[in-house]
Write a protein that holds these residues in place. Structure first.
Motif, PDB file in Angstrom:
ATOM      1  N   ILE A 233       0.846  -1.203   0.000  1.00  0.00           N
ATOM      2  CA  ILE A 233       0.000   0.000   0.000  1.00  0.00           C
ATOM      3  C   ILE A 233       0.880   1.251   0.000  1.00  0.00           C
ATOM      4  CG2 ILE A 233      -1.620   1.361   1.405  1.00  0.00           C
ATOM      5  CD1 ILE A 233      -2.840  -1.357   2.337  1.00  0.00           C
ATOM      6  N   LEU A 234       1.870   1.268   0.880  1.00  0.00           N
ATOM      7  CA  LEU A 234       2.736   2.456   1.002  1.00  0.00           C
ATOM      8  C   LEU A 234       3.497   2.762  -0.290  1.00  0.00           C
ATOM      9  CD1 LEU A 234       4.266   2.096   4.576  1.00  0.00           C
ATOM     10  CD2 LEU A 234       2.918   4.022   3.703  1.00  0.00           C
ATOM     11  N   SER A 235       3.773   1.728  -1.073  1.00  0.00           N
ATOM     12  CA  SER A 235       4.537   1.962  -2.303  1.00  0.00           C
ATOM     13  C   SER A 235       3.651   2.457  -3.437  1.00  0.00           C
ATOM     14  CB  SER A 235       5.246   0.678  -2.728  1.00  0.00           C
ATOM     15  OG  SER A 235       4.285  -0.230  -3.213  1.00  0.00           O
ATOM     16  N   GLY A 236       2.337   2.540  -3.187  1.00  0.00           N
ATOM     17  CA  GLY A 236       1.434   3.085  -4.203  1.00  0.00           C
ATOM     18  C   GLY A 236       0.994   2.076  -5.259  1.00  0.00           C
ATOM     19  N   VAL A 237       1.315   0.798  -5.056  1.00  0.00           N
ATOM     20  CA  VAL A 237       0.946  -0.207  -6.068  1.00  0.00           C
ATOM     21  C   VAL A 237      -0.572  -0.189  -6.316  1.00  0.00           C
ATOM     22  CG1 VAL A 237       0.739  -2.723  -6.456  1.00  0.00           C
ATOM     23  CG2 VAL A 237       2.930  -1.737  -5.779  1.00  0.00           C
ATOM     24  N   LEU A 238      -1.346  -0.020  -5.255  1.00  0.00           N
ATOM     25  CA  LEU A 238      -2.807  -0.078  -5.443  1.00  0.00           C
ATOM     26  C   LEU A 238      -3.352   1.190  -6.094  1.00  0.00           C
ATOM     27  CD1 LEU A 238      -3.865  -1.920  -2.146  1.00  0.00           C
ATOM     28  CD2 LEU A 238      -3.380  -2.905  -4.399  1.00  0.00           C
ATOM     29  N   ASP A 239      -2.578   2.278  -6.065  1.00  0.00           N
ATOM     30  CA  ASP A 239      -2.952   3.465  -6.849  1.00  0.00           C
ATOM     31  C   ASP A 239      -2.627   3.255  -8.321  1.00  0.00           C
ATOM     32  OD1 ASP A 239      -3.982   5.082  -4.834  1.00  0.00           O
ATOM     33  OD2 ASP A 239      -2.003   5.874  -4.297  1.00  0.00           O
ATOM     34  N   ARG A 240      -1.461   2.642  -8.568  1.00  0.00           N
ATOM     35  CA  ARG A 240      -1.043   2.482  -9.965  1.00  0.00           C
ATOM     36  C   ARG A 240      -1.786   1.350 -10.669  1.00  0.00           C
ATOM     37  NH1 ARG A 240       3.498   3.568  -7.301  1.00  0.00           N
ATOM     38  NH2 ARG A 240       4.388   1.476  -7.241  1.00  0.00           N
ATOM     39  N   SER A 259      -5.536  -0.511  10.660  1.00  0.00           N
ATOM     40  CA  SER A 259      -5.603   0.368   9.480  1.00  0.00           C
ATOM     41  C   SER A 259      -5.801   1.840   9.829  1.00  0.00           C
ATOM     42  CB  SER A 259      -6.649  -0.119   8.482  1.00  0.00           C
ATOM     43  OG  SER A 259      -7.911  -0.187   9.085  1.00  0.00           O
ATOM     44  N   SER A 260      -6.524   2.155  10.899  1.00  0.00           N
ATOM     45  CA  SER A 260      -6.665   3.578  11.263  1.00  0.00           C
ATOM     46  C   SER A 260      -5.356   4.113  11.840  1.00  0.00           C
ATOM     47  CB  SER A 260      -7.800   3.781  12.271  1.00  0.00           C
ATOM     48  OG  SER A 260      -9.042   3.609  11.622  1.00  0.00           O
ATOM     49  N   ARG A 261      -4.675   3.257  12.583  1.00  0.00           N
ATOM     50  CA  ARG A 261      -3.354   3.677  13.098  1.00  0.00           C
ATOM     51  C   ARG A 261      -2.388   3.921  11.928  1.00  0.00           C
ATOM     52  NH1 ARG A 261      -0.377   4.029  17.572  1.00  0.00           N
ATOM     53  NH2 ARG A 261       1.843   3.589  17.395  1.00  0.00           N
ATOM     54  N   LEU A 262      -2.442   3.019  10.941  1.00  0.00           N
ATOM     55  CA  LEU A 262      -1.603   3.196   9.754  1.00  0.00           C
ATOM     56  C   LEU A 262      -1.933   4.525   9.073  1.00  0.00           C
ATOM     57  CD1 LEU A 262       0.346   2.157   7.542  1.00  0.00           C
ATOM     58  CD2 LEU A 262      -1.609   0.942   6.524  1.00  0.00           C
ATOM     59  N   ALA A 263      -3.220   4.782   8.903  1.00  0.00           N
ATOM     60  CA  ALA A 263      -3.639   6.027   8.232  1.00  0.00           C
ATOM     61  C   ALA A 263      -3.112   7.238   8.995  1.00  0.00           C
ATOM     62  CB  ALA A 263      -5.163   6.077   8.133  1.00  0.00           C
ATOM     63  N   ARG A 275       1.962  11.052  -0.387  1.00  0.00           N
ATOM     64  CA  ARG A 275       2.382  10.107  -1.424  1.00  0.00           C
ATOM     65  C   ARG A 275       1.198   9.366  -2.060  1.00  0.00           C
ATOM     66  NH1 ARG A 275       6.194   5.320   0.409  1.00  0.00           N
ATOM     67  NH2 ARG A 275       7.680   6.991   0.802  1.00  0.00           N
ATOM     68  N   LEU A 276       0.246   8.976  -1.235  1.00  0.00           N
ATOM     69  CA  LEU A 276      -0.840   8.124  -1.743  1.00  0.00           C
ATOM     70  C   LEU A 276      -2.035   8.953  -2.199  1.00  0.00           C
ATOM     71  CD1 LEU A 276      -0.753   5.308   0.973  1.00  0.00           C
ATOM     72  CD2 LEU A 276       0.364   5.355  -1.261  1.00  0.00           C
ATOM     73  N   LYS A 277      -2.797   8.390  -3.118  1.00  0.00           N
ATOM     74  CA  LYS A 277      -3.978   9.108  -3.607  1.00  0.00           C
ATOM     75  C   LYS A 277      -5.067   9.166  -2.550  1.00  0.00           C
ATOM     76  CE  LYS A 277      -3.899   8.489  -8.594  1.00  0.00           C
ATOM     77  NZ  LYS A 277      -4.216   7.469  -9.570  1.00  0.00           N
ATOM     78  N   HIS A 278      -5.120   8.169  -1.687  1.00  0.00           N
ATOM     79  CA  HIS A 278      -6.228   8.049  -0.734  1.00  0.00           C
ATOM     80  C   HIS A 278      -5.708   7.811   0.675  1.00  0.00           C
ATOM     81  CE1 HIS A 278      -8.972   7.643  -4.143  1.00  0.00           C
ATOM     82  NE2 HIS A 278      -8.103   6.798  -4.660  1.00  0.00           N
ATOM     83  N   ASP A 279      -6.598   8.002   1.615  1.00  0.00           N
ATOM     84  CA  ASP A 279      -6.354   7.600   3.003  1.00  0.00           C
ATOM     85  C   ASP A 279      -6.093   6.088   3.016  1.00  0.00           C
ATOM     86  OD1 ASP A 279      -7.435   8.503   6.073  1.00  0.00           O
ATOM     87  OD2 ASP A 279      -7.603   6.368   5.583  1.00  0.00           O
ATOM     88  N   ALA A 280      -5.200   5.631   3.886  1.00  0.00           N
ATOM     89  CA  ALA A 280      -4.814   4.202   3.868  1.00  0.00           C
ATOM     90  C   ALA A 280      -6.019   3.277   3.992  1.00  0.00           C
ATOM     91  CB  ALA A 280      -3.827   3.928   4.993  1.00  0.00           C
ATOM     92  N   ARG A 281      -7.047   3.715   4.720  1.00  0.00           N
ATOM     93  CA  ARG A 281      -8.210   2.838   4.940  1.00  0.00           C
ATOM     94  C   ARG A 281      -8.975   2.552   3.665  1.00  0.00           C
ATOM     95  NH1 ARG A 281      -9.507   6.382  10.202  1.00  0.00           N
ATOM     96  NH2 ARG A 281      -8.489   7.862   8.821  1.00  0.00           N
TER      97      ARG A 281
END
Ligand code: URA
Ligand code: ZN
Length: 393
Positions: A233-240, A259-263, A275-281
């Motif tokens: 997720i952090l590397s943006g694979v799910l955005d790309r 997941s909320s802690r991650l966000a 970096r990411l398009k969306h909130d981690a959740r």
């Protein structure tokens, strides 16, 4: 099939095999992973499977249920499973040099296609159906050409619907840039990626008491998956690759809980914050989760977390979105969850008719507060039929 049709099909998305070619290879090895024979006190010998260097208890006993298709079909019959999506069990090809991994991947993919496609011939009275997850030669120094050739091979095999993948990728984890062409090819081919652990976490965490396999399996496995998918997720694979379909073993490990802690950690980190398009959740709603969690409360919670993901579509627009899970949200989340058994692992310790590990997962699905009968039928089978394109099965 009439009874199965009226209650909906039961589809097992998490069920393994060590294909005979792979077992023969492990028998020929002297280094881990290997299969070896040893004498037992009652007389005779038993085969044992040793797949990790520091594996507790001298590995595990390995009987024919690990490799014989007929025993898989009998297990399915006993537990009312109509369709199994069978995957090779860990450690796959991780320990091999690139050329050997490529060749064995190709052979095992052909073997698995035959395993699945010829099962109806063997037990003509049975309507059980088998499909599979293939293997890619995911090892250091493999060429992109070799990986993409194997994606093409799998795509052309009609019973293979995805691939099973461990957490190491090409040796550097799932956030490795070298995997980009693989994600692109898998997304394009519509193959489902089943992410499954093998290594656990640093064995030193387990102390020196003899606790069998409990700590690595109950905690190490899910934490490994949690770390792997978080890095993805952090590397943006799910955005790309927004159409990449990834199924997480063991209900995503600890990711739903964290997941909320991650966000929040992302939001407060200057290196990652934008970096990411969306909130981690948000990304939890793009993933699929098996329902191998053994408890209704855990399944209900995982579905809450998946079902809220769409509240987090834009990075930064999430204030208040985590307040209050409703039953509708929980029901929505259930559509990304799927029954699994982890067969042939977790066999009963004493002779019983049905396996406790299977009954627990079925009862857990049955008991989730707020899931309708339709939702439960979806988790038992309908969701998998949709994910794997088996609606006409
Ligand atoms: N143990 C393993 O090694 N693999 C599984 O999939 C389950 C238990
Ligand atoms: Zn498993």
């Amino acid at each position: 099939m009439a009874a199965a049709a009226s209650r909906g099909l039961l589809v097992d998305v998490h069920t393994h095999v060590y294909l005979p070619r792979y077992v023969s290879f492990l028998r020929s090895r002297t280094a881990v992973p290997r299969v070896f024979s040893r004498s037992i006190p009652e007389g005779g010998t038993e085969e044992r499977l040793l797949i990790l260097d520091a594996e507790p208890s001298g590995g595990r006993p390995m009987g024919p249920q690990y490799y014989e298709r007929d025993l898989k079909l009998k297990f399915m019959e006993k537990h009312g499973i109509d369709i199994s999506i069978v995957s090779s069990a860990n450690p796959w090809l991780d320990f091999l040099p690139a050329t050997a991994a490529h060749q064995l991947a190709n052979e095992l993919n052909d073997d698995l296609e035959t395993y699945c496609s010829t099962s109806a011939n063997v037990r003509s009275s049975s309507l059980k159906q088998l499909y599979g997850f293939g293997l890619l030669p995911l090892v250091p120094e493999v060429t992109t050409t070799s990986l993409l050739e194997t994606v093409r091979q799998i795509s052309a095999l009609p019973h293979l619907k995805g691939i099973i993948m461990g957490s190491r990728g090409l040796g550097k984890g799932l956030d490795d840039d070298a995997l980009e062409p693989v994600w692109a090819a898998l997304e394009k081919a519509g193959l489902v990626v089943f992410l499954h652990p093998h290594y656990g976490v640093d064995g030193k965490e387990w102390g020196d008491k003899e606790n069998g396999h409990v700590l690595p399996l109950a905690l190490g496995f899910p934490f490994e998956t949690t770390i792997a998918v978080t890095r993805l997720i952090l590397s943006g694979v799910l955005d790309r690759y927004p159409n990449l379909r990834m199924l997480l073993a063991h209900s995503g490990g600890a990711l739903p809980q964290l997941s909320s802690r991650l966000a929040s950690c992302i939001d407060h980190d200057p290196v990652v914050a934008s970096r990411l398009k969306h909130d981690a959740r948000f990304y939890l709603g793009k993933l699929y989760f098996d329902a191998v969690a053994y408890g209704s409360e855990e399944l209900g919670f995982v579905s809450d977390v998946i079902g809220r993901a769409d509240k987090f579509t834009q990075n930064g627009s999430s204030a208040g979105a985590s307040a209050g899970a409703g039953v509708e949200q929980r029901r929505l989340g259930s559509r990304r969850m799927m029954f699994g058994t982890d067969h042939p692992f977790f066999p009963p310790l004493k002779e019983t008719d049905k396996w406790k590990s299977v009954l627990e997962n079925l009862e857990a699905i049955e008991g989730v507060y707020g899931w309708s009968e339709e939702d439960k039928a979806g988790v038992r089978g309908g969701n998998a039929l949709a994910l794997f394109g088996l609606q006409n099965a």
